[in-house]
Design a protein around this motif. Structure first.
Motif, mmCIF file in Angstrom:
data_model
loop_
_atom_site.group_PDB
_atom_site.id
_atom_site.type_symbol
_atom_site.label_atom_id
_atom_site.label_comp_id
_atom_site.label_asym_id
_atom_site.label_seq_id
_atom_site.Cartn_x
_atom_site.Cartn_y
_atom_site.Cartn_z
ATOM 1 N N ARG A 1 -3.526 -6.474 12.164
ATOM 2 C CA ARG A 1 -3.519 -7.909 11.857
ATOM 3 C C ARG A 1 -3.401 -8.159 10.353
ATOM 4 O O ARG A 1 -2.629 -9.005 9.906
ATOM 5 C CB ARG A 1 -4.795 -8.554 12.397
ATOM 6 N N LEU A 2 -4.169 -7.411 9.557
ATOM 7 C CA LEU A 2 -4.155 -7.607 8.108
ATOM 8 C C LEU A 2 -2.804 -7.240 7.502
ATOM 9 O O LEU A 2 -2.327 -7.903 6.571
ATOM 10 C CB LEU A 2 -5.271 -6.780 7.463
ATOM 11 N N ASN A 3 -2.189 -6.181 7.996
ATOM 12 C CA ASN A 3 -0.895 -5.756 7.465
ATOM 13 C C ASN A 3 0.245 -6.674 7.903
ATOM 14 O O ASN A 3 1.274 -6.739 7.224
ATOM 15 C CB ASN A 3 -0.594 -4.313 7.877
ATOM 16 N N ALA A 4 0.059 -7.367 9.038
ATOM 17 C CA ALA A 4 1.092 -8.278 9.522
ATOM 18 C C ALA A 4 0.966 -9.676 8.917
ATOM 19 O O ALA A 4 1.881 -10.486 9.025
ATOM 20 C CB ALA A 4 1.029 -8.377 11.047
ATOM 21 N N ASP A 5 -0.154 -9.956 8.276
ATOM 22 C CA ASP A 5 -0.408 -11.284 7.718
ATOM 23 C C ASP A 5 0.533 -11.542 6.539
ATOM 24 O O ASP A 5 0.519 -10.802 5.549
ATOM 25 C CB ASP A 5 -1.860 -11.376 7.246
ATOM 26 N N PRO A 6 1.357 -12.592 6.588
ATOM 27 C CA PRO A 6 2.298 -12.859 5.484
ATOM 28 C C PRO A 6 1.600 -13.222 4.166
ATOM 29 O O PRO A 6 2.207 -13.118 3.096
ATOM 30 C CB PRO A 6 3.127 -14.042 6.002
ATOM 31 N N LYS B 1 -0.840 -11.552 2.901
ATOM 32 C CA LYS B 1 -1.219 -10.264 2.301
ATOM 33 C C LYS B 1 -2.671 -10.237 1.797
ATOM 34 O O LYS B 1 -2.918 -10.083 0.597
ATOM 35 C CB LYS B 1 -0.265 -9.909 1.150
ATOM 36 N N PRO B 2 -3.634 -10.369 2.689
ATOM 37 C CA PRO B 2 -5.037 -10.339 2.251
ATOM 38 C C PRO B 2 -5.472 -8.998 1.670
ATOM 39 O O PRO B 2 -6.437 -8.945 0.901
ATOM 40 C CB PRO B 2 -5.818 -10.665 3.536
ATOM 41 N N LEU B 3 -4.779 -7.900 2.001
ATOM 42 C CA LEU B 3 -5.131 -6.592 1.451
ATOM 43 C C LEU B 3 -4.641 -6.420 0.012
ATOM 44 O O LEU B 3 -5.055 -5.479 -0.668
ATOM 45 C CB LEU B 3 -4.542 -5.477 2.316
ATOM 46 N N LEU B 4 -3.790 -7.317 -0.468
ATOM 47 C CA LEU B 4 -3.275 -7.231 -1.833
ATOM 48 C C LEU B 4 -4.315 -7.759 -2.810
ATOM 49 O O LEU B 4 -4.797 -8.889 -2.677
ATOM 50 C CB LEU B 4 -1.990 -8.049 -1.955
ATOM 51 N N ASN B 5 -4.655 -6.964 -3.804
ATOM 52 C CA ASN B 5 -5.584 -7.398 -4.842
ATOM 53 C C ASN B 5 -4.780 -8.128 -5.919
ATOM 54 O O ASN B 5 -4.251 -7.532 -6.852
ATOM 55 C CB ASN B 5 -6.326 -6.202 -5.443
#
Length: 485
Positions: free
Chosen positions: A194-199, A201-205
């Protein structure tokens, strides 16, 4: 009969020798092969057989460990996970580690040799030391102020202490809960997908790994370069700048968002954020001096670590005069991380000195003994103290009577610079709202905090987006949190 016994004994001895030879072959020759085999889970089981050390904020753990009673026994837990995710990163049994969880993994997991009082004994017994702790430089109130200030908008905040380089806040939104990734079951896999598919990009710092056009906040550097090169002198002297300004060698006309920029002084142009004045100023200063000053502030540095790597902020050194004009107002190929722009504000606040930012105050053993200390990093000079003093005047003017009035703090001295950065094909993207600044209590000898805020508010009306209206209030709340006794 005796002969048969001798033969049996000899055969058994031969078998024993064969076993010993094979055991030696496995232990000495094939050890690495078996150890690195994906089917070998001994190291993995040992890694998670004990609790992991903690990451601390103001002496309080923001991480923990949960006993699952499974083969991979301990899973990582997080307190206020989304708030501190840009600092901690995640430690996952399935997906590895990131950010502080990655750079400090050896200490947190107990495998760092410095934790072993008797290394040879540990090697012999295959025992593992208790994980150490990592104490960060984060100011909890400033971190929360930045997080709540951004709320549901995309963007990032970075705040540093000018005198030392200590990072006081590091926030990126949208964020995520690192605990969802800690295990190795279906919950972790679903969260990862889910996090990697989110446009978004919540995993991006975004605070350290995303670069943006800095827009008018880059005018701090252009002003510094012009003052250092002697192209600009008296802050109140007219600059002989047209409005509009035709970019050199082209028919493209550069305009301003404010009135009163024609032939404005440097002080007036900085307060009004006149594009024409600073574009022409960058061209007059020249590529060599502009690039040199940008580099002194930290642009084009590929080696910055805090301790995890920071994306390189860029100032193009191959531009022509028209492109240099745009680069000098933070457009064209000029890109910066929020942390880099906080460093720019900190350099002005500290009299022209740039201190490398750092995030780890110290590391300790489980017993509390210090393993290493962060301390102040090496210092380099971005500009002369006199230039920094004049920039402080200019930045104070922006907050006191210019576009940054919403960053003002009663009873404090605040300096800042707003920016609205265009991007996208033909500048079609919704502009980024920027604010960089610094603050000190009137009783302070020097500023206590420098901050940079960028907001990517794609849902907002283009006309409603501005550094002063969107980003400055967030910066004010962060600076207030640091200045509060």
């Amino acid at each position: 009969m005796t002969r048969y016994i001798r033969h049996a004994a000899a055969f058994c001895a031969l078998l024993l020798v064969a076993l010993l030879v094979n055991a030696a072959r496995v232990q000495l020759l094939l050890a690495e092969t078996y150890r690195d085999n994906p089917a070998n889970r001994r190291d993995t089981i040992a890694r998670y057989h004990q609790p992991r050390g903690d990451i601390l904020v103001a002496g309080r753990p923001v991480t923990g460990s949960r006993d699952t009673a499974e083969h991979l026994r301990y899973e990582r837990t997080y307190r206020d996970g989304p708030l501190y995710a840009p600092v901690t990163g995640f430690a996952s049994q399935e997906y590895g580690t990131t950010l502080l969880e990655h750079t400090e993994d050896a200490l947190l997991s107990g495998t760092d040799p410095v934790l072993a009082p008797l290394p040879l004994w540990n090697e012999f017994t295959r025992s593992r030391n208790a994980g150490g702790d990592v104490e960060t430089t984060i100011h909890p109130a400033a971190q929360r102020a930045a997080y709540e200030g951004l709320r549901s908008r995309k963007g990032a905040v970075a705040a540093v202490e000018p005198a030392t380089g200590r990072i006081l806040a590091l926030v990126s939104l949208p964020s995520y809960d690192p605990e969802l990734l800690s295990g190795n079951g279906e919950t972790a896999r679903t969260a990862w997908q889910r996090l990697n598919a989110d446009p978004d990009k919540p995993l991006l710092n975004r605070a350290v790994r995303q670069t943006y056009p800095p827009g008018s906040t880059f005018k701090v550097i252009t002003a510094a370069a012009a003052l250092e090169a002697g192209v600009a002198g008296d802050l109140d002297e007219p600059t002989d700048s047209p409005d509009p300004y035709v970019l050199p060698g082209t028919t493209t006309r550069l305009t301003n968002g404010a009135r009163g920029c024609e032939d404005a002084s440097l002080r007036e142009a900085f307060t009004l954020s006149c594009n024409t004045v600073f574009a022409k100023l960058g061209v007059r200063t020249g590529l060599k001096d502009m690039a040199s000053t940008a580099h002194a502030f930290g642009f084009n540095d590929e080696d910055l670590r805090i301790p995890f790597p920071v994306a390189r902020s860029t100032f193009d050194t191959t531009v022509d005069r028209a492109q240099l004009a745009l680069a000098s107002i933070g457009q064209y190929n000029t890109r910066a991380t929020p942390l880099q722009m906080a460093m720019v504000a900190a350099a002005v606040a500290s009299g022209g000195q740039v201190r490398e930012p750092y995030l780890v105050e110290r590391t300790t053993r489980a017993s509390g003994g210090t393993v290493s200390s962060g301390g102040s990093r090496p210092v380099r000079r971005a500009m002369q103290p006199g230039t920094a003093m004049r920039l402080q005047q200019l930045m104070r003017g922006v907050v006191e009577k210019g576009t940054g009035e919403r960053a003002a703090i009663p009873g404090a001295v605040v300096g800042g610079k707003t920016g609205t950065a265009q991007h996208g094909l033909g500048n079609s993207g919704t502009p980024y709202a920027w604010f960089v600044g610094w603050a000190q209590d009137r009783s302070d000898i020097q500023p206590r905090v420098a901050v940079a805020v960028v907001v990517e508010d794609a849902a907002a009306n283009r006309r409603e987006i501005s550094g002063g209206g969107t980003a400055a209030p967030i910066a004010r709340s962060v600076m207030e949190a640091v200045l509060e006794p």
